[in-house]
Design an enzyme around this catalytic site. Structure first.
Site, PDB file in Angstrom:
ATOM      1  N   CYS A  40       2.986  -3.329   4.117  1.00  0.00           N
ATOM      2  CA  CYS A  40       2.076  -2.228   4.460  1.00  0.00           C
ATOM      3  C   CYS A  40       2.738  -1.497   5.621  1.00  0.00           C
ATOM      4  O   CYS A  40       3.914  -1.773   5.922  1.00  0.00           O
ATOM      5  CB  CYS A  40       0.656  -2.712   4.749  1.00  0.00           C
ATOM      6  SG  CYS A  40       0.442  -3.774   6.184  1.00  0.00           S
TER       7      CYS A  40
ATOM      8  N   ASP B 295       0.859  -1.183   0.000  1.00  0.00           N
ATOM      9  CA  ASP B 295       0.000   0.000   0.000  1.00  0.00           C
ATOM     10  C   ASP B 295       0.897   1.235   0.000  1.00  0.00           C
ATOM     11  O   ASP B 295       2.140   1.128  -0.102  1.00  0.00           O
ATOM     12  CB  ASP B 295      -1.014  -0.036   1.158  1.00  0.00           C
ATOM     13  CG  ASP B 295      -0.386   0.202   2.531  1.00  0.00           C
ATOM     14  OD1 ASP B 295       0.868   0.261   2.627  1.00  0.00           O
ATOM     15  OD2 ASP B 295      -1.141   0.318   3.506  1.00  0.00           O
TER      16      ASP B 295
ATOM     17  N   THR C  55       2.425  -1.514   8.995  1.00  0.00           N
ATOM     18  CA  THR C  55       2.888  -2.410  10.059  1.00  0.00           C
ATOM     19  C   THR C  55       3.173  -3.824   9.569  1.00  0.00           C
ATOM     20  O   THR C  55       3.829  -4.600  10.273  1.00  0.00           O
ATOM     21  CB  THR C  55       1.795  -2.549  11.146  1.00  0.00           C
ATOM     22  OG1 THR C  55       0.603  -3.039  10.506  1.00  0.00           O
ATOM     23  CG2 THR C  55       1.516  -1.208  11.829  1.00  0.00           C
TER      24      THR C  55
ATOM     25  N   HIS D  35      10.553 -23.875   9.422  1.00  0.00           N
ATOM     26  CA  HIS D  35       9.476 -24.610  10.097  1.00  0.00           C
ATOM     27  C   HIS D  35       8.098 -24.416   9.476  1.00  0.00           C
ATOM     28  O   HIS D  35       7.237 -25.280   9.613  1.00  0.00           O
ATOM     29  CB  HIS D  35       9.412 -24.210  11.579  1.00  0.00           C
ATOM     30  CG  HIS D  35      10.507 -24.817  12.400  1.00  0.00           C
ATOM     31  ND1 HIS D  35      10.496 -24.834  13.779  1.00  0.00           N
ATOM     32  CD2 HIS D  35      11.672 -25.422  12.027  1.00  0.00           C
ATOM     33  CE1 HIS D  35      11.588 -25.441  14.216  1.00  0.00           C
ATOM     34  NE2 HIS D  35      12.337 -25.790  13.175  1.00  0.00           N
TER      35      HIS D  35
ATOM     36  N   HIS E   3       7.553 -30.931  10.318  1.00  0.00           N
ATOM     37  CA  HIS E   3       6.986 -29.607  10.012  1.00  0.00           C
ATOM     38  C   HIS E   3       6.023 -29.690   8.824  1.00  0.00           C
ATOM     39  O   HIS E   3       5.059 -28.943   8.757  1.00  0.00           O
ATOM     40  CB  HIS E   3       8.106 -28.603   9.744  1.00  0.00           C
ATOM     41  CG  HIS E   3       9.044 -28.492  10.907  1.00  0.00           C
ATOM     42  ND1 HIS E   3       8.632 -28.005  12.120  1.00  0.00           N
ATOM     43  CD2 HIS E   3      10.344 -28.868  11.053  1.00  0.00           C
ATOM     44  CE1 HIS E   3       9.650 -28.075  12.976  1.00  0.00           C
ATOM     45  NE2 HIS E   3      10.696 -28.586  12.352  1.00  0.00           N
TER      46      HIS E   3
HETATM   47  C1  RB5 Z   1      -2.260   2.537   6.482  1.00  0.00           C
HETATM   48  O1  RB5 Z   1      -2.388   3.714   7.180  1.00  0.00           O
HETATM   49  C2  RB5 Z   1      -2.017   1.377   7.434  1.00  0.00           C
HETATM   50  O2  RB5 Z   1      -3.168   1.143   8.192  1.00  0.00           O
HETATM   51  C3  RB5 Z   1      -1.611   0.135   6.678  1.00  0.00           C
HETATM   52  O3  RB5 Z   1      -0.466   0.392   5.958  1.00  0.00           O
HETATM   53  C4  RB5 Z   1      -1.276  -1.088   7.526  1.00  0.00           C
HETATM   54  O4  RB5 Z   1      -0.346  -0.781   8.501  1.00  0.00           O
HETATM   55  C5  RB5 Z   1      -2.399  -1.881   7.998  1.00  0.00           C
HETATM   56  O5  RB5 Z   1      -2.263  -2.914   8.645  1.00  0.00           O
END
Ligand code: RB5
Length: 152
Positions: free
Chosen positions: A70, A13, A72, A103, A138
């Protein structure tokens, strides 16, 4: 000699667009054949749309491996792990990246562009691509993942 190159599909994203671009360049420099499904700018998008594109291709066997990014890494890993045959591992360190291969036979690597820097991300990608699955007990464990849908 396209068929001799490791093929990998990537997507992100807006929050991890910059990291995706850096990892894309790193993969190409390392001799890989990279399919980038987007996003292609820092304009705000919904991570699920790109997670679905990459996960669908890996789930269908069109690509053996994928990388998702993304902010996080959490949203992308939640989306990816809904797809049959996808084993997505969210990694922010080398140990997790290695173990996700040894694993869990992870076929999608997920990283957070707001969590880790470029150099660590490159190292994570390198070890994730190089580390083989150990199989054996595994394999028996991951075989159970495929039975989850039958239980629903
Ligand atoms: C975008 O602001 C953020 O929510 C997205 O990149 C991600 O971290 C979602 O899990």
């Amino acid at each position: 000699m396209r068929e001799n190159k490791t093929q990998i599909v990537i997507g992100s994203d807006h929050a991890a667009y910059q990291l995706k671009e850096k990892i894309k360049a790193y993969l190409i420099e390392s001799g890989m054949d990279v399919k980038d499904v987007g996003t292609y700018s820092e304009d705000s998008v919904d991570y699920a749309d790109f997670g679905i594109k990459v996960s669908k291709m890996v789930s269908a066997g069109e690509y053996e491996r994928g990388i998702l990014f993304c902010g996080t890494g959490l949203g992308m890993s939640m989306v990816a792990n809904k797809f049959p045959h996808v084993r997505a591992g969210l990694c922010s360190g080398l140990f997790s990246a290695i173990m996700s291969r040894r694993h869990n036979d992870s076929n999608i690597l997920v990283m957070g562009g707001r969590v880790i820097g470029e150099e660590l991300a490159k190292e994570i990608v390198r070890v994730w691509l190089e580390t083989p699955f150990e199989g054996g007990r595994h394999q028996l464990r991951i075989d159970k993942f495929d039975r989850i849908e039958e239980m629903m």
